[in-house]
Motif scaffolding. Structure first.
Motif, PDB file in Angstrom:
ATOM      1  N   ALA A 182      24.968 -80.505  -2.072  1.00  0.00           N
ATOM      2  CA  ALA A 182      25.260 -79.069  -2.195  1.00  0.00           C
ATOM      3  C   ALA A 182      25.871 -78.761  -3.554  1.00  0.00           C
ATOM      4  CB  ALA A 182      26.197 -78.636  -1.070  1.00  0.00           C
ATOM      5  N   VAL A 183      26.728 -79.661  -4.047  1.00  0.00           N
ATOM      6  CA  VAL A 183      27.338 -79.470  -5.364  1.00  0.00           C
ATOM      7  C   VAL A 183      26.269 -79.499  -6.447  1.00  0.00           C
ATOM      8  CG1 VAL A 183      28.859 -80.543  -7.062  1.00  0.00           C
ATOM      9  CG2 VAL A 183      29.607 -80.322  -4.689  1.00  0.00           C
ATOM     10  N   ARG A 184      25.329 -80.433  -6.355  1.00  0.00           N
ATOM     11  CA  ARG A 184      24.260 -80.510  -7.366  1.00  0.00           C
ATOM     12  C   ARG A 184      23.425 -79.238  -7.372  1.00  0.00           C
ATOM     13  NH1 ARG A 184      24.031 -85.993  -5.532  1.00  0.00           N
ATOM     14  NH2 ARG A 184      22.303 -85.526  -4.119  1.00  0.00           N
ATOM     15  N   ARG A 185      23.139 -78.720  -6.182  1.00  0.00           N
ATOM     16  CA  ARG A 185      22.343 -77.484  -6.109  1.00  0.00           C
ATOM     17  C   ARG A 185      23.108 -76.299  -6.681  1.00  0.00           C
ATOM     18  NH1 ARG A 185      21.242 -79.585  -0.882  1.00  0.00           N
ATOM     19  NH2 ARG A 185      22.760 -78.127   0.026  1.00  0.00           N
ATOM     20  N   SER A 186      24.432 -76.292  -6.509  1.00  0.00           N
ATOM     21  CA  SER A 186      25.232 -75.132  -6.893  1.00  0.00           C
ATOM     22  C   SER A 186      25.480 -75.045  -8.394  1.00  0.00           C
ATOM     23  CB  SER A 186      26.580 -75.176  -6.167  1.00  0.00           C
ATOM     24  OG  SER A 186      27.393 -76.213  -6.700  1.00  0.00           O
ATOM     25  N   GLY A 187      25.490 -76.207  -9.075  1.00  0.00           N
ATOM     26  CA  GLY A 187      25.852 -76.221 -10.498  1.00  0.00           C
ATOM     27  C   GLY A 187      27.347 -76.284 -10.735  1.00  0.00           C
ATOM     28  N   ILE A 188      28.148 -76.257  -9.654  1.00  0.00           N
ATOM     29  CA  ILE A 188      29.600 -76.392  -9.757  1.00  0.00           C
ATOM     30  C   ILE A 188      29.938 -77.861 -10.000  1.00  0.00           C
ATOM     31  CG2 ILE A 188      31.776 -76.137  -8.465  1.00  0.00           C
ATOM     32  CD1 ILE A 188      30.329 -73.946  -6.831  1.00  0.00           C
ATOM     33  N   ARG A 189      31.034 -78.124 -10.709  1.00  0.00           N
ATOM     34  CA  ARG A 189      31.553 -79.486 -10.827  1.00  0.00           C
ATOM     35  C   ARG A 189      32.726 -79.634  -9.877  1.00  0.00           C
ATOM     36  NH1 ARG A 189      29.545 -82.469 -14.865  1.00  0.00           N
ATOM     37  NH2 ARG A 189      29.778 -83.997 -13.177  1.00  0.00           N
ATOM     38  N   LEU A 190      32.676 -80.670  -9.045  1.00  0.00           N
ATOM     39  CA  LEU A 190      33.649 -80.856  -7.969  1.00  0.00           C
ATOM     40  C   LEU A 190      34.531 -82.068  -8.227  1.00  0.00           C
ATOM     41  CD1 LEU A 190      34.588 -80.125  -4.998  1.00  0.00           C
ATOM     42  CD2 LEU A 190      32.979 -81.904  -4.264  1.00  0.00           C
ATOM     43  N   LEU A 191      35.845 -81.901  -8.044  1.00  0.00           N
ATOM     44  CA  LEU A 191      36.794 -83.011  -8.023  1.00  0.00           C
ATOM     45  C   LEU A 191      37.100 -83.317  -6.564  1.00  0.00           C
ATOM     46  CD1 LEU A 191      38.743 -84.918  -9.617  1.00  0.00           C
ATOM     47  CD2 LEU A 191      40.497 -83.163  -9.272  1.00  0.00           C
ATOM     48  N   GLY A 192      36.893 -84.581  -6.155  1.00  0.00           N
ATOM     49  CA  GLY A 192      37.133 -84.972  -4.780  1.00  0.00           C
ATOM     50  C   GLY A 192      35.831 -85.280  -4.073  1.00  0.00           C
ATOM     51  N   LYS A 233      30.219 -67.384  -9.943  1.00  0.00           N
ATOM     52  CA  LYS A 233      30.209 -68.023 -11.259  1.00  0.00           C
ATOM     53  C   LYS A 233      31.365 -69.014 -11.406  1.00  0.00           C
ATOM     54  CE  LYS A 233      27.898 -64.220 -13.658  1.00  0.00           C
ATOM     55  NZ  LYS A 233      26.657 -64.964 -13.855  1.00  0.00           N
ATOM     56  N   VAL A 234      31.850 -69.557 -10.296  1.00  0.00           N
ATOM     57  CA  VAL A 234      32.919 -70.554 -10.336  1.00  0.00           C
ATOM     58  C   VAL A 234      32.411 -71.815 -11.027  1.00  0.00           C
ATOM     59  CG1 VAL A 234      34.385 -72.052  -8.939  1.00  0.00           C
ATOM     60  CG2 VAL A 234      34.106 -69.662  -8.309  1.00  0.00           C
ATOM     61  N   ARG A 235      33.196 -72.354 -11.950  1.00  0.00           N
ATOM     62  CA  ARG A 235      32.763 -73.514 -12.723  1.00  0.00           C
ATOM     63  C   ARG A 235      33.214 -74.830 -12.111  1.00  0.00           C
ATOM     64  NH1 ARG A 235      34.257 -72.212 -18.907  1.00  0.00           N
ATOM     65  NH2 ARG A 235      33.069 -74.119 -19.177  1.00  0.00           N
ATOM     66  N   PHE A 236      34.433 -74.827 -11.508  1.00  0.00           N
ATOM     67  CA  PHE A 236      34.994 -76.061 -10.969  1.00  0.00           C
ATOM     68  C   PHE A 236      35.569 -75.811  -9.586  1.00  0.00           C
ATOM     69  CE2 PHE A 236      35.414 -76.416 -15.591  1.00  0.00           C
ATOM     70  CZ  PHE A 236      34.786 -77.635 -15.819  1.00  0.00           C
ATOM     71  N   ALA A 237      35.565 -76.872  -8.777  1.00  0.00           N
ATOM     72  CA  ALA A 237      36.192 -76.807  -7.461  1.00  0.00           C
ATOM     73  C   ALA A 237      36.906 -78.127  -7.196  1.00  0.00           C
ATOM     74  CB  ALA A 237      35.157 -76.534  -6.369  1.00  0.00           C
ATOM     75  N   VAL A 238      37.963 -78.046  -6.372  1.00  0.00           N
ATOM     76  CA  VAL A 238      38.703 -79.230  -5.948  1.00  0.00           C
ATOM     77  C   VAL A 238      38.716 -79.257  -4.430  1.00  0.00           C
ATOM     78  CG1 VAL A 238      40.907 -80.458  -6.000  1.00  0.00           C
ATOM     79  CG2 VAL A 238      40.183 -79.123  -7.987  1.00  0.00           C
TER      80      VAL A 238
END
Length: 740
Positions: free
Chosen positions: A167-177, A139-144
């Protein structure tokens, strides 16, 4: 579509509406959209504002690849993240496959072993893709992702970045970088008050000068280092910061925009909130654009379009990092102006004249003070000195009680909104007294007081303590930066006071013209002049009376119907410039001239091996001002509309203005005001004023065409558009259209 992110948003939106069986709403990346939130071409009309609260102030942080082994890069990063987590009140969880603890904190072997929800995962790994795929189950919301070697390195890196983004789009996580840094986790001073600057940069080092403003007492609230923007981009942080109550201005260093439309929607969000956005945008030259692309792996966009789009939505573009610091600081801290008038106050007539000259050239209003105000100032300033504006006090009044009286009297004038005092060099004790009087006066007024401290030393007490110690005085080191910042300040408040979002007025449903126009489209082909004019006619744009003929006899009959005199032109999809080939005949007044012209035009076309769809016999339109109105498709922003001086010398004159749809009538008129040849429309050397209203109407109809045919129309060129005398309209004498 306008770019990978925008295309994904639109496609996902439509797909999820159908999949959910709910035709009235859908949720994409946490943003709820309804059909009314899309324009006529299916593009969003409102900024997607991500909830980034838990990114900047998480309750828990997982550090994947955490280390406490001295000498390793990950150790220094882990140590900084520990300190940051403590400051924001977050619990840090180290993740490492072979360690049981890091810095005395229990480790988990993988993200799959996280036992409770985590707000933010910081990935200290060379390849973040496998970790993102594992995080999809949590349930991680954000990643860097700090790792480099993606789009900034070329085609192979760009492909790797697209796999990561997918992969980010599939996961639902929002990624910085990826290819970002630790700037978001810096130590921000919490002892500073007042509105703050929020900082967005694609290069961490380029944000350092703004971040260092804290040492001069300027508050910073956030720093978003966006890197390659595989997911979260400049626009996301721009729209988020615009809604933060503590943010007084947003400063940006932009190398390349990921999606032009998203950026404009975010700028619109800031304009609605009245939050100023100041940006350095790399790419004014080919060299700068190429270097920026190699650094961030994104499009830089045609700079002329970028510049126009930013002005259109109130983004203040500056060139230097020093300008970014000074302008953002002034806009963040200064109250709204009470008047536009600027008074230059100095101890030297030379200094005042020099500064006033530069300020006037930059477009600042330097009004002459009323005679009554001048008489009042002469109570304290010798009669032989000029006090009309600039105000020269001669020096001596600064050293005693008269100095403050003069400043207060200037600020009391209702036409004055800004007082600027250039101090070209320290001259204690008088400069110390002058600085203190300016600070004290600024504390007692709602008007803006600016000081230019010209000393190259910068260690003087009057500068370091008195001026920089005041949050009410705006202090600069150069004339140019002061003038630029004050102009941006006045322009920003004028802009936001009159701002109406063009997205609120953008067409949401197709016009009746669209179906007629689509029937004329020829995918992948250029339309002939005759077909292009039919396209214009479908959108209510006036064209001359004309007939397309294929014989000399038919040409004579057509001339009789159109009415002499006539113009005859070859018409064919291959023809872009007919005049150079002799394929235009003007002022024909008889049947014999028409027959001869028909034979000559067809002979030239045969000799040049040009396929024609016929010869146009056209009404000859009276004289007016020749303009050009067109549509081109920008790589970043999609369709753009251009207006300028037209005719056969259009490329030589190069006098045009450009806008990105949607825009309204006021913006269309401002395009005309940008033209160097604007006076031609008002009438020169006895010529009558042109029908500007009709020209504006054509620009707006062309814009509607550009929006509705986006995806079908690549280029449109109406040249010349003959703008007739006032009240007589405008007629498209020639047109070129290219289908996608």
């Amino acid at each position: 579509m306008l770019g990978s992110t925008h295309g994904t948003f639109t496609t996902d939106l439509r797909a999820r509406v159908v999949a959910c069986g709910e035709p009235d709403r859908a949720t994409v990346h946490g943003v709820t959209a309804v059909p009314g939130d899309l324009d006529v071409s299916g593009r969003p009309l409102h900024a997607a504002v991500p909830d980034l609260d838990r990114f900047f102030r998480p309750e828990s942080v997982a550090v994947v690849g955490a280390s406490d082994t001295e000498g390793r890069p990950n150790t220094g990063i882990t140590r900084q993240l520990l300190a940051w987590a403590e400051r924001v009140g977050a619990r840090l969880v180290p993740v490492h496959p072979t360690r049981t603890s890091v810095f005395g904190i229990d480790c988990v072997p993988s993200v799959g072993d996280l036992t409770e929800p985590v707000d933010l995962a910081v990935l200290l790994v060379a390849d973040p893709l496998p970790v993102i795929e594992q995080l999809a189950e949590t349930k991680v919301r954000f990643a860097v992702a700090f790792a480099s070697g993606f789009a900034e390195t070329g085609e192979a890196g760009a492909a790797a970045q697209e796999r990561l983004a997918a992969a980010v789009r599939r996961s639902g996580i929002r990624l910085l970088g990826p290819n970002t840094n630790l700037n978001a986790f810096e130590r921000f001073r919490d002892d500073l008050e007042g509105p703050a600057i929020a900082l967005i940069t694609q290069s961490g080092h380029q944000g350092r000068p703004v971040f260092t403003l804290q040492e001069l007492g300027v508050r910073l609230s956030h720093w978003a280092p966006t890197g390659n923007e595989a997911d979260l981009e400049t626009a996301d942080f721009l729209s988020y910061f615009a809604g933060r109550p503590e943010v007084g201005a947003i400063a940006c260093y932009v190398e390349g925009l990921k999606d032009g439309r998203s950026f404009l929607l975010a700028a619109d969000q800031a304009a609605r909130q009245g939050v100023p956005v100041v940006a350095v945008k790399v790419g004014r030259t080919e060299t700068g654009a190429r270097t920026a692309a190699s650094h961030t792996g994104k499009l830089t966009g045609a700079d002329r379009v970028v510049d126009a789009a930013m002005r259109q939505f109130g983004v203040i573009r500056v060139d230097g990092l020093d300008q970014l610091q000074d302008t953002a600081t002034l806009l963040a801290r200064a109250r709204a102006p009470l008047a536009d008038g600027v008074v230059v106050y100095s101890i030297s007539g030379g200094t005042g004249a020099h500064f006033a000259d530069l300020a006037t050239a930059a477009g600042l209003d330097i009004p002459t003070l009323p005679q009554a105000k001048q008489d009042e100032l002469h109570q304290w300033i010798p009669e032989y000195l000029n006090v009309s504006n600039p105000v020269d006090n001669g020096g001596h009044p600064v050293g005693d009680w008269r100095g403050r009286k003069i400043i207060d009297a200037i600020l009391a004038d209702p036409s004055v909104g800004v007082l600027i005092c250039p101090i070209t060099g320290p001259f204690p004790p008088m400069s110390d007294k002058l600085a203190q009087d300016l600070v004290d006066a600024a504390e007692a007024t709602d008007k803006l007081v600016c000081v230019v401290w010209g000393s190259p030393v910068g260690t003087e007490e009057a500068y370091r303590t008195t001026l920089l110690g005041s949050s009410r005085v705006a202090t600069f080191r150069t004339f140019a930066n002061c003038i630029g910042a004050v102009k941006a300040y006045l322009d920003h408040h004028r802009f936001t006071a009159a701002y109406r979002s063009p997205f609120d007025e953008a067409p949401r449903t197709p016009s009746p013209s669209l179906r007629k126009a689509q029937a004329l489209m020829r995918p992948g082909r250029r339309l002939s002049e005759h077909a292009a004019k039919q396209l214009l006619r479908a959108y209510g744009i006036r064209v001359p009376r004309e007939q397309l003929v294929t014989s000399a006899a038919a040409a004579v009959r057509a001339a009789g119907l159109v009415g002499y005199p006539v113009v005859m032109k070859a018409s064919g999809a291959q023809l872009a410039h007919k005049t150079e080939l002799g394929l235009v005949k003007v002022g024909l007044t008889s049947a014999s001239q028409v027959r001869d012209a028909y034979r000559e035009l067809t002979d030239i076309a045969r000799y040049e091996e040009i396929d024609l769809d016929g010869i146009l016999v056209c009404q000859m339109v009276g004289r007016g001002v020749e303009m050009v109105v067109g549509v081109t498709r920008d790589e970043l922003f999609g369709p753009t509309v251009t207006v300028g001086l037209g005719g056969v010398l259009v490329e030589v004159l190069n006098d045009t203005a450009v806008r990105v749809p949607p825009f309204g009538e006021r913006e269309a008129r401002s395009m005309l005001d940008e033209l160097r040849g604007r006076a031609l429309l008002d009438g020169v050397r006895g010529a009558p004023p042109a029908d500007i209203d009709a020209l504006v109407e054509v620009v707006l109809r062309v814009q509607r065409m550009a929006l509705e045919l986006d995806g079908d129309l690549t280029e449109l060129d109406i040249n010349p558009l003959m703008v007739l005398p006032r009240g007589q309209g405008a007629v498209a004498l020639d047109a070129l259209a290219v289908c996608r």
